[in-house]
Scaffold this active site. Sequence first.
Site, mmCIF file in Angstrom:
data_model
loop_
_atom_site.group_PDB
_atom_site.id
_atom_site.type_symbol
_atom_site.label_atom_id
_atom_site.label_comp_id
_atom_site.label_asym_id
_atom_site.label_seq_id
_atom_site.Cartn_x
_atom_site.Cartn_y
_atom_site.Cartn_z
ATOM 1 N N LYS A 171 32.651 42.351 21.658
ATOM 2 C CA LYS A 171 33.360 41.080 21.836
ATOM 3 C C LYS A 171 32.493 40.139 22.668
ATOM 4 O O LYS A 171 32.328 40.316 23.875
ATOM 5 C CB LYS A 171 34.692 41.281 22.554
ATOM 6 C CG LYS A 171 35.529 40.007 22.506
ATOM 7 C CD LYS A 171 36.428 39.825 23.693
ATOM 8 C CE LYS A 171 35.884 38.913 24.754
ATOM 9 N NZ LYS A 171 35.603 37.536 24.388
ATOM 10 N N GLY A 224 29.766 40.178 33.170
ATOM 11 C CA GLY A 224 30.548 38.963 33.358
ATOM 12 C C GLY A 224 30.914 38.795 34.808
ATOM 13 O O GLY A 224 30.177 39.231 35.696
ATOM 14 N N SER A 225 32.072 38.188 35.046
ATOM 15 C CA SER A 225 32.441 37.854 36.421
ATOM 16 C C SER A 225 33.031 39.056 37.165
ATOM 17 O O SER A 225 33.499 40.017 36.540
ATOM 18 C CB SER A 225 33.446 36.707 36.412
ATOM 19 O OG SER A 225 34.599 37.129 35.740
ATOM 20 N N GLY A 229 35.508 42.061 35.797
ATOM 21 C CA GLY A 229 34.951 43.401 36.003
ATOM 22 C C GLY A 229 35.924 44.311 36.746
ATOM 23 O O GLY A 229 36.099 45.478 36.390
ATOM 24 N N GLU A 246 28.169 44.855 35.027
ATOM 25 C CA GLU A 246 27.121 43.990 35.602
ATOM 26 C C GLU A 246 27.779 42.661 35.905
ATOM 27 O O GLU A 246 28.319 42.022 34.997
ATOM 28 C CB GLU A 246 25.966 43.788 34.613
ATOM 29 C CG GLU A 246 25.119 45.018 34.385
ATOM 30 C CD GLU A 246 24.363 45.490 35.612
ATOM 31 O OE1 GLU A 246 24.275 44.740 36.612
ATOM 32 O OE2 GLU A 246 23.894 46.640 35.583
ATOM 33 N N CYS A 280 22.579 35.341 36.379
ATOM 34 C CA CYS A 280 23.094 36.230 37.417
ATOM 35 C C CYS A 280 22.005 36.543 38.431
ATOM 36 O O CYS A 280 22.295 36.901 39.567
ATOM 37 C CB CYS A 280 23.619 37.505 36.783
ATOM 38 S SG CYS A 280 22.450 38.222 35.645
ATOM 39 N N GLU A 379 29.208 32.887 44.312
ATOM 40 C CA GLU A 379 28.328 32.539 43.196
ATOM 41 C C GLU A 379 28.780 31.215 42.580
ATOM 42 O O GLU A 379 29.925 31.092 42.144
ATOM 43 C CB GLU A 379 28.391 33.647 42.137
ATOM 44 C CG GLU A 379 27.424 33.415 40.998
ATOM 45 C CD GLU A 379 27.506 34.513 39.948
ATOM 46 O OE1 GLU A 379 28.624 34.840 39.529
ATOM 47 O OE2 GLU A 379 26.443 35.033 39.558
HETATM 48 P P1 NAD Z 1 33.837 36.320 32.356
HETATM 49 O O1 NAD Z 1 34.162 37.480 33.209
HETATM 50 O O2 NAD Z 1 34.742 35.152 32.372
HETATM 51 O O3 NAD Z 1 33.757 36.775 30.845
HETATM 52 C C1 NAD Z 1 32.909 37.832 30.411
HETATM 53 C C2 NAD Z 1 33.510 38.442 29.163
HETATM 54 O O4 NAD Z 1 34.741 39.084 29.498
HETATM 55 C C3 NAD Z 1 33.843 37.414 28.079
HETATM 56 O O5 NAD Z 1 33.555 37.961 26.825
HETATM 57 C C4 NAD Z 1 35.333 37.227 28.268
HETATM 58 O O6 NAD Z 1 35.989 36.768 27.104
HETATM 59 C C5 NAD Z 1 35.758 38.648 28.615
HETATM 60 N N1 NAD Z 1 37.050 38.752 29.283
HETATM 61 C C6 NAD Z 1 37.689 37.807 30.028
HETATM 62 N N2 NAD Z 1 38.870 38.286 30.475
HETATM 63 C C7 NAD Z 1 38.983 39.552 30.020
HETATM 64 C C8 NAD Z 1 39.959 40.575 30.168
HETATM 65 N N3 NAD Z 1 41.071 40.388 30.878
HETATM 66 N N4 NAD Z 1 39.730 41.773 29.589
HETATM 67 C C9 NAD Z 1 38.593 41.992 28.892
HETATM 68 N N5 NAD Z 1 37.648 41.065 28.699
HETATM 69 C C10 NAD Z 1 37.832 39.856 29.269
HETATM 70 O O7 NAD Z 1 32.332 35.880 32.716
HETATM 71 P P2 NAD Z 1 31.501 34.652 32.101
HETATM 72 O O8 NAD Z 1 32.007 33.403 32.730
HETATM 73 O O9 NAD Z 1 31.413 34.738 30.615
HETATM 74 O O10 NAD Z 1 30.041 34.988 32.632
HETATM 75 C C11 NAD Z 1 29.569 34.545 33.860
HETATM 76 C C12 NAD Z 1 29.481 35.702 34.833
HETATM 77 O O11 NAD Z 1 28.668 36.726 34.286
HETATM 78 C C13 NAD Z 1 28.828 35.341 36.145
HETATM 79 O O12 NAD Z 1 29.556 35.873 37.217
HETATM 80 C C14 NAD Z 1 27.457 36.012 36.070
HETATM 81 O O13 NAD Z 1 26.880 36.333 37.294
HETATM 82 C C15 NAD Z 1 27.773 37.223 35.276
HETATM 83 N N6 NAD Z 1 26.566 37.785 34.681
HETATM 84 C C16 NAD Z 1 26.064 38.952 35.199
HETATM 85 C C17 NAD Z 1 24.917 39.519 34.681
HETATM 86 C C18 NAD Z 1 24.381 40.786 35.244
HETATM 87 O O14 NAD Z 1 23.673 41.469 34.540
HETATM 88 N N7 NAD Z 1 24.703 41.145 36.477
HETATM 89 C C19 NAD Z 1 24.261 38.902 33.612
HETATM 90 C C20 NAD Z 1 24.782 37.718 33.112
HETATM 91 C C21 NAD Z 1 25.947 37.177 33.645
#
Ligand code: NAD
Length: 478
Positions: A171, A224-225, A229, A246, A280, A379
């Site tokens: 996804k 993601g965030s 997470g 991550e 990130c 962040e």
């Molecule tokens: P996000 O957490 O909003 O979304 C990430 C993914 O999770 C998306 O596909 C989203 O649709 C999905 N998601 C959202 N709610 C969910 C739920 N309740 N259950 C399951 N899935 C759900 O993050 P974002 O805004 O897309 O990305 C930005 C974040 O990602 C930043 O915090 C950044 O630091 C982090 N990031 C980390 C790394 C790393 O390797 N550490 C790399 C890239 C980005």
Amino acid sequence: MTVFNNLIAGEWVGGDATDNINPSDSDTVIGRYVRGSKADAKNAIAAAKAAFPAWSRSNPMARHAVLRKAADEITARKEELGHLLASEEGKTLAEGIGETVRAAQIFDFFAGEALRLAGEVLPSVRPGVTVEITREAVGVVGLITPWNFPIAIPAWKLAPALCYGNTVVIKPADLTPGCTWALVDILHRAGLPEGVLNLVMGRGSVVGETIVQSPDVDAISFTGSVGTGSKIAEASVRQMRKFQLEMGGKNPLVVLDDADLDVAVDCAVNGAFFSTGQRCTASSRLIVTDAIHDRFVAAVIARLGGLTVDNAVKDGTDIGPVVDQSQLDQDMEYIEVARGEGAKLAFGGERLNRETPGFYLQPALFTETTNAMRLNREEVFGPVAGVIRVKDYDEALSVANDTAFGLSAGICTASLKHACDFKRNSEAGMVMVNLPTAGVDFHVPFGGRKGSSYGAREQGRYAAEFYTTVKTAYQSAG
Ligand code: NAD
């Protein structure tokens, strides 16, 4: 307008679709992408489960061939895919092509790994018995990805998942489904059996939640965030399922008095502001010792003044737009918060208008900040960085480590002693000496500590830790 469907059990499945908007030109729609339902996600998980027994026992040459073919096609189409990436995410065309090449390299690497999965044979402590230690695929793996590396992150999860014989439901982020769709299409045509790889685009709260709540998903790899997470961690622990997270960063770049100024400025400007700061691994805290502080700040400001912020695919653009309106609002809010906290806006921070309507923001550099300010603790995820003045290396190290995160950390110095000490004592998963905190190789482990990461490392041979499970088998001569 082309509609891009989900791939479920080997079939392209339609549904309600939504526009994928170009952040460099918000009047332009890149395509319409289907937003899957809970039922789509459940069907995809069922298809992956049905495909697992055969795929996990498939000839490694079959897995090698698919990954190899994918690597070749991505390489052959790097300009087109890089253009798609730049158009949907907003990083520059050069960055988009670079990320696409990296995706191809990852598939290439794991094509080789499919043929190299090794185990161990040990003598038992019991006479006449041998012990075999082997690795097996985990099962159905759910991959949930963010918008900021729309081809590299799906690639670094898909390639090892498939390499080691897992079946997949992926996804992508709602904002950038295009690159994942293209990767899945390439892998599907490369010859994956039906159900081995399923794509369900759509909302996190619908598709993501269904994957996370399903008892038939054996492992989840998430980037993601921190907020999302944590939810995935709680649900996964309840199910005793393997998971890997991550998440965010607040990465320090330490600049010592003895640093080469040009190198330090390159590292800071690249690390903090390239890819619009939406990494990130971005260097959002610039920790600078007294004697070089003023020269460093002046040189960074001069460099920033020469950068062009414009349409991501335009010739000469150094920094593309922010990904969307809500991320831009968040960036602007942090600029106000930092001002309110007493930080000095030394450069930028203004909304910019360009020929095409987009979410353009001039990179923002704050000075006179402290590590206690929200600017330096949370962040921002945009082209916004704060300079923290410190007296010496010891204070720099202590400020660098004083954070809830621990993804990447850098130091610019000519001192071997300080470089070695920083490599040893930095509380980050990745440490860079005289290099930007962002920008990593594809064949070595990637990941962090503390609030940045949880679980096994991604990428390189270390990916096997997550995408396989270990079996210990004992055998007696009889
Ligand atoms: P996000 O957490 O909003 O979304 C990430 C993914 O999770 C998306 O596909 C989203 O649709 C999905 N998601 C959202 N709610 C969910 C739920 N309740 N259950 C399951 N899935 C759900 O993050 P974002 O805004 O897309 O990305 C930005 C974040 O990602 C930043 O915090 C950044 O630091 C982090 N990031 C980390 C790394 C790393 O390797 N550490 C790399 C890239 C980005």
